[in-house]
Design a protein around this motif. Structure first.
Motif, short mmCIF file in Angstrom:
data_model
loop_
_atom_site.label_atom_id
_atom_site.label_comp_id
_atom_site.label_asym_id
_atom_site.label_seq_id
_atom_site.Cartn_x
_atom_site.Cartn_y
_atom_site.Cartn_z
N HIS A 8 39.52 38.44 38.11
CA HIS A 8 39.54 39.90 38.29
C HIS A 8 38.43 40.55 37.46
O HIS A 8 38.06 40.04 36.40
CB HIS A 8 40.90 40.47 37.89
CG HIS A 8 41.24 40.23 36.45
ND1 HIS A 8 40.71 40.98 35.42
CD2 HIS A 8 42.03 39.29 35.88
CE1 HIS A 8 41.17 40.53 34.28
NE2 HIS A 8 41.97 39.50 34.52
N LEU A 26 42.31 48.26 36.46
CA LEU A 26 40.90 47.91 36.40
C LEU A 26 40.11 49.01 35.71
O LEU A 26 40.50 50.18 35.73
CB LEU A 26 40.34 47.74 37.82
CG LEU A 26 40.79 46.51 38.60
CD1 LEU A 26 40.40 46.66 40.06
CD2 LEU A 26 40.20 45.26 38.01
N PRO A 30 38.66 49.37 42.78
CA PRO A 30 38.66 48.07 43.44
C PRO A 30 37.59 47.94 44.53
O PRO A 30 37.02 46.87 44.70
CB PRO A 30 40.06 47.95 44.03
CG PRO A 30 40.62 49.32 44.05
CD PRO A 30 39.93 50.08 42.94
N SER A 33 34.31 47.27 42.80
CA SER A 33 34.33 45.90 42.29
C SER A 33 34.18 44.88 43.41
O SER A 33 33.44 43.91 43.28
CB SER A 33 35.65 45.64 41.54
OG SER A 33 35.77 46.49 40.43
N THR A 58 47.92 44.23 39.85
CA THR A 58 47.01 45.24 40.38
C THR A 58 45.55 44.88 40.19
O THR A 58 44.73 45.08 41.10
CB THR A 58 47.30 46.60 39.70
OG1 THR A 58 48.66 46.96 39.98
CG2 THR A 58 46.38 47.69 40.21
N ARG A 59 45.20 44.34 39.04
CA ARG A 59 43.79 44.04 38.74
C ARG A 59 43.21 42.98 39.66
O ARG A 59 42.00 42.85 39.79
CB ARG A 59 43.61 43.68 37.27
CG ARG A 59 44.35 42.42 36.82
CD ARG A 59 44.25 42.31 35.29
NE ARG A 59 44.86 41.14 34.73
CZ ARG A 59 46.10 41.08 34.25
NH1 ARG A 59 46.90 42.13 34.33
NH2 ARG A 59 46.55 39.96 33.70
N THR A 62 44.31 44.54 44.23
CA THR A 62 43.53 45.63 44.81
C THR A 62 42.12 45.17 45.18
O THR A 62 41.59 45.55 46.23
CB THR A 62 43.46 46.84 43.86
OG1 THR A 62 42.92 46.41 42.59
CG2 THR A 62 44.83 47.47 43.65
N VAL A 63 41.54 44.32 44.35
CA VAL A 63 40.21 43.78 44.64
C VAL A 63 40.30 42.80 45.82
O VAL A 63 39.45 42.81 46.71
CB VAL A 63 39.61 43.09 43.39
CG1 VAL A 63 38.32 42.36 43.72
CG2 VAL A 63 39.39 44.11 42.28
#
Length: 196
Positions: A8, A26, A30, A33, A58-59, A62-63
């Motif tokens: 991440h 983050l 996202p 990223s 989430t980190r 989402t990405v």
């Protein structure tokens, strides 16, 4: 078989905080990223994924979702891809954790659970169970796996026949790409890229 492990991107957490299994945000959006990762993956000539697998935190998730959208495939989360659970140490400053507890953990690196979370052995077993199933599913290749440094090191140790403590010595920056390839004739794994 190709598996591309992606750590991440940077998180919005102060340096020196233990945030293993905690769901932290983050530092950047996202989509931003994922776009940066897509450019880096193209530069590295990494094949496009059939699927993006992810930790549900989430980190990562989402990405992974944004990457899957970029590549026109699906993203699927799995709790087995979460970072190690550090129990009562979660979201504490490493410097504030009792040094005697850290020393006790280091003295029994594989088995200690002084923080009340997972032992390294439990964490490795969790990731190994996931990887054993993944490795049997050739139609997922190439797969991107958006996850955490600990999970990436365990997978590297499993594929390369190393111990986790060896792989702990290898740098893995936020947003790092690790590309592993298995020769499906010899069933041997090799590193194509590390910390790229």
């Amino acid at each position: 078989m190709d598996v591309v492990l992606i750590r991440h991107p940077a998180v919005n957490v102060d340096a020196g905080i233990c945030y293993g299994n905690s769901d932290v945000p983050l530092a950047a959006g996202p989509e931003t990223s994922a776009e940066a990762l897509a450019v880096r993956l193209a530069t590295l000539q990494v094949p496009a994924p059939r699927v993006v697998l992810t930790s549900p935190l989430t980190r990562c998730a989402t990405v992974a979702g944004a990457l899957a959208n970029n590549f026109g495939c699906t993203a699927s989360s799995d709790d087995s891809l979460k970072e190690m659970d550090f129990g009562t140490w979660e979201l504490q400053r490493w410097d504030d954790i009792d040094r005697a507890l850290i020393d006790a953990w280091a003295a029994d690196f594989e088995g200690a659970r002084v923080h009340g979370g997972e032992s390294v052995a439990q964490f490795v077993a969790r990731v190994r169970t996931w990887f054993d199933v993944f490795e049997q599913t050739r139609e997922l290749s190439p797969a991107y796996v958006v996850t955490h440094a600990g999970v990436m090191r365990v997978i590297a140790a499993l594929t390369l026949g190393l111990t986790v403590d060896v792989c702990l010595q290898w740098a893995l920056e936020a947003g790092a790409v690790v590309w592993l390839r298995r020769n499906d004739t010899t069933m041997k794994w090799a590193i194509v890229r590390w910390n790229a």
